[in-house]
Design an enzyme around this catalytic site. Structure first.
Site, PDB file in Angstrom:
ATOM      1  N   GLU A 146       5.510   1.659  -7.337  1.00 21.16           N
ATOM      2  CA  GLU A 146       4.717   0.696  -6.554  1.00 21.16           C
ATOM      3  C   GLU A 146       5.588  -0.484  -6.144  1.00 21.16           C
ATOM      4  OE1 GLU A 146       2.435  -1.354  -4.420  1.00 21.16           O
ATOM      5  OE2 GLU A 146       1.657   0.584  -5.114  1.00 21.16           O
ATOM      6  N   GLU A 168      -0.562   4.562   8.998  1.00 15.33           N
ATOM      7  CA  GLU A 168      -0.041   3.621   7.995  1.00 15.33           C
ATOM      8  C   GLU A 168       1.319   4.107   7.475  1.00 15.33           C
ATOM      9  OE1 GLU A 168      -2.980   2.531   5.085  1.00 15.33           O
ATOM     10  OE2 GLU A 168      -4.437   1.940   6.613  1.00 15.33           O
ATOM     11  N   GLU A 198      -1.417   8.226  -1.611  1.00 17.73           N
ATOM     12  CA  GLU A 198      -2.595   7.947  -0.771  1.00 17.73           C
ATOM     13  C   GLU A 198      -2.184   6.917   0.283  1.00 17.73           C
ATOM     14  OE1 GLU A 198      -5.980   6.008  -2.480  1.00 17.73           O
ATOM     15  OE2 GLU A 198      -4.906   5.309  -4.244  1.00 17.73           O
ATOM     16  N   LYS A 226     -13.215  10.146  -3.259  1.00 19.54           N
ATOM     17  CA  LYS A 226     -11.810  10.359  -2.884  1.00 19.54           C
ATOM     18  C   LYS A 226     -10.990  10.776  -4.100  1.00 19.54           C
ATOM     19  CE  LYS A 226      -9.396   6.635  -2.077  1.00 19.54           C
ATOM     20  NZ  LYS A 226      -8.791   5.464  -1.393  1.00 19.54           N
ATOM     21  N   MET A 260       9.350   3.043  -2.608  1.00 23.05           N
ATOM     22  CA  MET A 260       9.673   4.477  -2.817  1.00 23.05           C
ATOM     23  C   MET A 260      10.836   4.942  -1.955  1.00 23.05           C
ATOM     24  SD  MET A 260       6.525   6.282  -0.759  1.00 23.05           S
ATOM     25  CE  MET A 260       5.282   5.054  -1.088  1.00 23.05           C
TER      26      MET A 260
END
Length: 642
Positions: free
Chosen positions: A398, A451, A442, A339, A427
């Site tokens: 984060e 999600e 991601e 990934k 964010m």
């Protein structure tokens, strides 16, 4: 003696091979011959003398007669009965016969034999194939028995046949599609998890599509008759290529092989010189061939072995906005190197597009990682900058304060202080000091948007330059109808509505994919539309292959495919899946009532993505061939919190 040692297959039920035998009242000798001498793991043996009829006993006035079973329970230890004997209910029984005496005898005998099998602590009992087109009374009696069973599984014997048009298999006794027989019996017994199927594998096999349906059903055994075997150049039994593929597929689905019938191969005389004992058993060469097929299978890759415990195991999807992920969850995702290689490739291409070679020394690209976690995307972005010789300034945003601690330690340890600024904030509510050239995230779930990636990135794109790049730039969800008997039973076991209206993350294994997947919802970033709306509706129509026969749809498998940047993609949709990537298992949307679908009538499905002030949810339904109830209205059972 199990079929052999194969890497990763040690725990599979399919490593055991049985043999079908005639009635014997000397069970210890039966086991000695077939197991000690023959090398089989268990016998599939009748429990009652074939001449027994309750009505004849009554006619003789012998009320106290002992049942003619295959010997006392004391002739074997309980563990021997349990491990080495699968009971076989008398094949003469016909519970739907027009003959009342036969019907009553059948019902009495069935219940007596199952009671005896339970007394012996057998793990399984084989029920004979229903005789006629109707099996309602047979199913009624089995239904009465099932609730009283604790450890005993019932295997319904079904011939593996499906005629193609006019051709009829001589062994099918006029049966057009044996799946229909199994399906009607299973529906009459309400999908009971203690009822499984044992398939009689014939010399003629149905089409690939028809066989594929069975991989989603609860098949426990494949009974192969000796006359289904071919003869190889040395005179030994072997199977056709199609039979080999089928049996290998069964091995992969924990299906046990049972060898049945008399030996039909005259083995070369040279075999007599083999070690004493191993060749005495007339069916040994058939067992050896089955063992050869098992041992020929590829060992399971290491990642597949790690994931064995997750096969067909229902997991609730993550709620990454509402909940903070735990260290263990981060670690699992961070191990997925493929990934991050794809992300690094995407960032590298974006950097080269943003900064021409002649300006590499003067231009610094501002890159924001939104949802930085413990830093794998920060690392991938910095490696892309180093690889392309571009200057980079990174903001790592984060919301999880625990992950922020790890980020600070990472920056200090790697010496990134001059390049990376850590922002401990959601964010959606951060005010950025400058605009970004590249936004990396991601936030994708198994279904792409499940999600809340669209909501998060819509909130974050305000600090992206007008010509800025989002990685990923788009993602699309996909669904396909599946037969998934185990998953359906696991959901049903909860005995409530909510579990049937919840989407689960599952490593799909024992499923039959009934038609190619189709795209559902697509989201593009940055979303430049002035009327940004993340609600969606899609109507889909699926057609089963014409040679497949009918199938039961238990729900829908969901996947996603994402364009990270230009030609760099990431996804789990089966036809385009990124190889060796394990961060996402598919998603499964169950149906409260399974829908039977025929090749000539399409399956019409409706999916909605609904948005409220505090949550996002999906609703789904089937409108054709038979309407199903609306699932998850107003997100009453399953939703993702904003």
């Amino acid at each position: 003696m199990p079929l052999g040692e194969r890497g990763g297959w040690e725990r599979s039920e399919s490593m055991y091979c049985g043999v079908e035998t005639d009635f014997s009242d000397d069970v210890p000798s039966l086991l000695s011959f077939h197991i000690s001498t023959g090398g089989f793991d268990y016998v599939l043996a009748p429990l009652m003398h074939p001449s027994y009829r309750p009505s004849l006993v009554e006619a003789n006035g012998l009320d106290t007669q002992v049942l003619p079973v295959s010997g006392s329970d004391l002739v074997l230890s309980p563990s021997q009965w349990s491990s080495h004997v699968v009971g076989k209910v008398s094949s003469w029984i016909d519970l739907d016969s027009e003959d009342e005496v036969l019907r009553m005898d059948s019902e009495t005998t069935l219940k007596q034999e199952i009671a005896w099998a339970t007394h012996l602590s057998l793990q399984a009992c084989l029920l004979p194939t229903p005789k006629g087109t109707s099996c309602a009374n047979y199913a009624r009696c089995v239904n009465q028995i099932l609730p009283g069973l604790t450890n005993l599984q019932l295997w319904l014997r079904v011939p593996l046949v499906k005629s193609d048009g006019d051709s009829m298999d001589a062994t099918s006794e006029g049966l057009n599609d044996s799946w229909e027989l199994w399906n009607s019996f299973r529906l009459l017994c309400e999908h009971d998890s203690k009822l499984s199927v044992a398939l009689d594998v014939m010399s003629n096999l149905p089409s690939e599509n028809s066989l594929g349906r069975w991989m989603g059903e609860s098949v426990r055994a494949a009974i192969i008759s000796t006359d289904s075997f071919l003869t190889n150049a040395r005179g030994y039994p072997c199977l056709s290529k199609r039979h080999q593929k089928l049996i290998t597929g069964f091995f992969d689905h924990a299906v046990q092989v049972v060898v049945s019938g008399k030996p039909v191969h005259n083995l070369p005389k040279a075999s007599d010189s083999n070690t004493e004992g191993t060749q005495k058993h007339p069916l040994r060469s058939y067992l050896d061939y089955v063992a050869f097929l098992f041992q020929k299978m590829e060992p399971l890759p290491e990642q597949e072995r790690i994931e064995l415990g997750y096969r067909d195991f229902l997991q609730a999807p993550l709620q990454p906005l509402m909940d903070n992920l735990e260290a263990q969850t981060y670690e699992t995702f961070e191990r997925d190197s493929i990934k991050y290689i794809q992300y690094q490739r995407a960032v590298a291409k974006a950097l080269v597009d943003r900064v021409p070679d002649e300006k590499t020394s003067e231009l610094t690209t501002v890159l924001m990682v939104v949802g930085a976690g413990r830093g794998p995307l920060v690392r991938a972005s910095l490696q892309a900058a180093e690889e392309t010789d571009r200057k980079l300034k990174v903001y790592a945003v984060e919301k999880n304060p625990n992950a922020v601690v790890t980020l600070h330690n990472l920056v200090k340890m790697e010496g990134w202080e001059g390049m990376v600024t850590i922002i401990s904030c959601d964010m959606r509510f951060w005010t950025a000091p400058e605009k970004a050239d590249i936004l990396v995230s991601e936030l994708l779930g198994s279904f792409g948007d499940n999600e809340l990636s669209p909501e998060c990135l819509d909130g974050a794109q305000r600090f992206l330059k007008p010509d800025g790049i989002s990685i990923p730039s788009s993602y699309t969800s996909f669904i396909q109808p599946v037969t998934a008997s185990k998953l359906y039973n696991d959901v049903k076991a909860h005995k409530d509505l909510a579990h049937f209206e919840t989407a689960y993350v599952v490593k799909l294994h024992s499923v039959a994919r009934l038609a190619p997947s189709q795209s559902v919802f697509t989201f593009t970033h940055p979303n430049l539309s002035t009327k940004a709306n993340n609600q969606r509706y899609k109507k889909l129509r699926f057609n089963l292959p014409s040679d497949a026969g009918s199938a039961l749809v238990h729900g829908f498998a969901g996947y996603f495919d994402s364009v990270l940047y230009k030609d760099v993609h990431l996804g789990i949709e089966p036809t385009t899946a990124t190889p060796n990537m394990f961060s996402w298992f598919p998603i499964f949307f169950p149906l409260r009532k399974p829908v039977e679908v025929h090749p000539d009538s399409p399956l019409e499905v409706h999916f909605w993505r609904c948005c409220g002030s505090s949550k996002v949810w999906y609703e789904w339904t089937v409108s054709s061939p038979t309407p199903s109830p609306m699932h998850n209205t107003n997100g009453r059972s399953y939703w993702v919190g904003l």
